[in-house]
Design an enzyme around this catalytic site. Structure first.
Site, PDB file in Angstrom:
ATOM      1  N   SER A 288       7.324  27.354  32.337  1.00 46.04           N
ATOM      2  CA  SER A 288       6.885  28.462  31.483  1.00 46.04           C
ATOM      3  C   SER A 288       5.445  28.247  31.058  1.00 46.04           C
ATOM      4  O   SER A 288       4.989  27.106  30.933  1.00 46.04           O
ATOM      5  CB  SER A 288       7.790  28.571  30.248  1.00 46.04           C
ATOM      6  OG  SER A 288       7.472  29.716  29.488  1.00 46.04           O
ATOM      7  N   ASP A 289       4.733  29.348  30.850  1.00 51.24           N
ATOM      8  CA  ASP A 289       3.368  29.261  30.351  1.00 51.24           C
ATOM      9  C   ASP A 289       3.051  30.528  29.571  1.00 51.24           C
ATOM     10  O   ASP A 289       3.635  31.589  29.827  1.00 51.24           O
ATOM     11  CB  ASP A 289       2.359  29.091  31.485  1.00 51.24           C
ATOM     12  CG  ASP A 289       1.018  28.597  30.961  1.00 51.24           C
ATOM     13  OD1 ASP A 289       0.887  27.381  30.740  1.00 51.24           O
ATOM     14  OD2 ASP A 289       0.120  29.426  30.745  1.00 51.24           O
ATOM     15  N   GLN A 290       2.131  30.393  28.628  1.00 51.48           N
ATOM     16  CA  GLN A 290       1.775  31.514  27.768  1.00 51.48           C
ATOM     17  C   GLN A 290       0.264  31.676  27.699  1.00 51.48           C
ATOM     18  O   GLN A 290      -0.458  30.687  27.581  1.00 51.48           O
ATOM     19  CB  GLN A 290       2.334  31.283  26.370  1.00 51.48           C
ATOM     20  CG  GLN A 290       2.088  32.424  25.404  1.00 51.48           C
ATOM     21  CD  GLN A 290       2.624  32.082  24.024  1.00 51.48           C
ATOM     22  OE1 GLN A 290       2.053  31.270  23.312  1.00 51.48           O
ATOM     23  NE2 GLN A 290       3.742  32.691  23.666  1.00 51.48           N
TER      24      GLN A 290
ATOM     25  N   ALA B   8       5.161  33.693  30.662  1.00 54.90           N
ATOM     26  CA  ALA B   8       5.771  33.727  31.999  1.00 54.90           C
ATOM     27  C   ALA B   8       6.836  32.649  32.125  1.00 54.90           C
ATOM     28  O   ALA B   8       6.767  31.589  31.500  1.00 54.90           O
ATOM     29  CB  ALA B   8       4.701  33.535  33.061  1.00 54.90           C
TER      30      ALA B   8
END
Length: 197
Positions: free
Chosen positions: A70-72, A110
């Protein structure tokens, strides 16, 4: 679909806390990747590329595992404008919050779920927005001193005192604002026959 274990491709304590909510057995493996923007011109594009890259990096090491990456990415106004990173220092956090005072800050979070050996991959991007109150300088200084949001994009922790900085929030899943969209993740895990709850 079979997998040997569940791995969260992250060293984030907040993402671990979110995963713990699900009550499932998993472990964390830190993905050692370069997270700087390349040719990404859109926040969603950057967040998704990094989430996929994190999951792929760990899935290559553990091909039988179900890997969650996950990444933001945070941004003001237009998703193609300058991205908001982690402040890393108190001065940086104060500057970010000063710039965000009275503004709407948007987030693209994401998610990529992969099982390398089975060539399984499902990707997702969740959007969320935060409308900041008009903040006084002393409020900003007090907040940064109390919560130390130095490793948070946008310089706040919505799960803590950061909620006091907002006029309103808008989105489908508040956990996406914290860095891991659990509603989307649970949907994917149920598709893989994992019982939740």
């Amino acid at each position: 679909m079979m997998y040997s274990e569940i791995i969260l491709a992250s060293s984030s304590s907040t993402r671990r806390e979110l995963m713990d909510r699900l009550g499932i057995v998993y472990r964390c493996v830190s993905p050692d990747i370069d997270e700087s923007p390349c040719d990404d011109t859109h926040a969603e594009e950057l967040a998704l590329r990094l989430a996929i890259k994190k999951a792929q990096h760990v899935a290559q090491q553990f091909p039988n595992a179900l890997v969650i990456g996950s990444d933001q990415v945070a941004y003001l106004n237009d998703a193609t404008s300058q991205f908001i990173g982690k402040p890393l220092t108190e001065a940086g956090a104060i500057a970010q919050l000063t710039a965000q005072s009275g503004q709407c800050v948007n987030f693209a979070t994401a998610l990529s779920v992969q099982i390398g050996q089975q060539q399984f991959q499902v990707d997702w991007v969740e959007k969320f927005s935060v409308q900041f109150r008009t903040l006084q300088h002393d409020e900003i200084e007090r907040y940064v001193a109390k919560e130390q949001p130095l490793h948070c994009a946008g310089s706040f922790k919505c799960e803590g005192l950061g909620i006091s900085l907002f006029e309103s929030i808008q989105g489908h899943d508040q956990t996406s604002l914290m860095g891991l969209p659990l509603i989307a993740l649970c949907k994917i895990l149920r598709q893989l026959d994992l019982q939740l709850p």
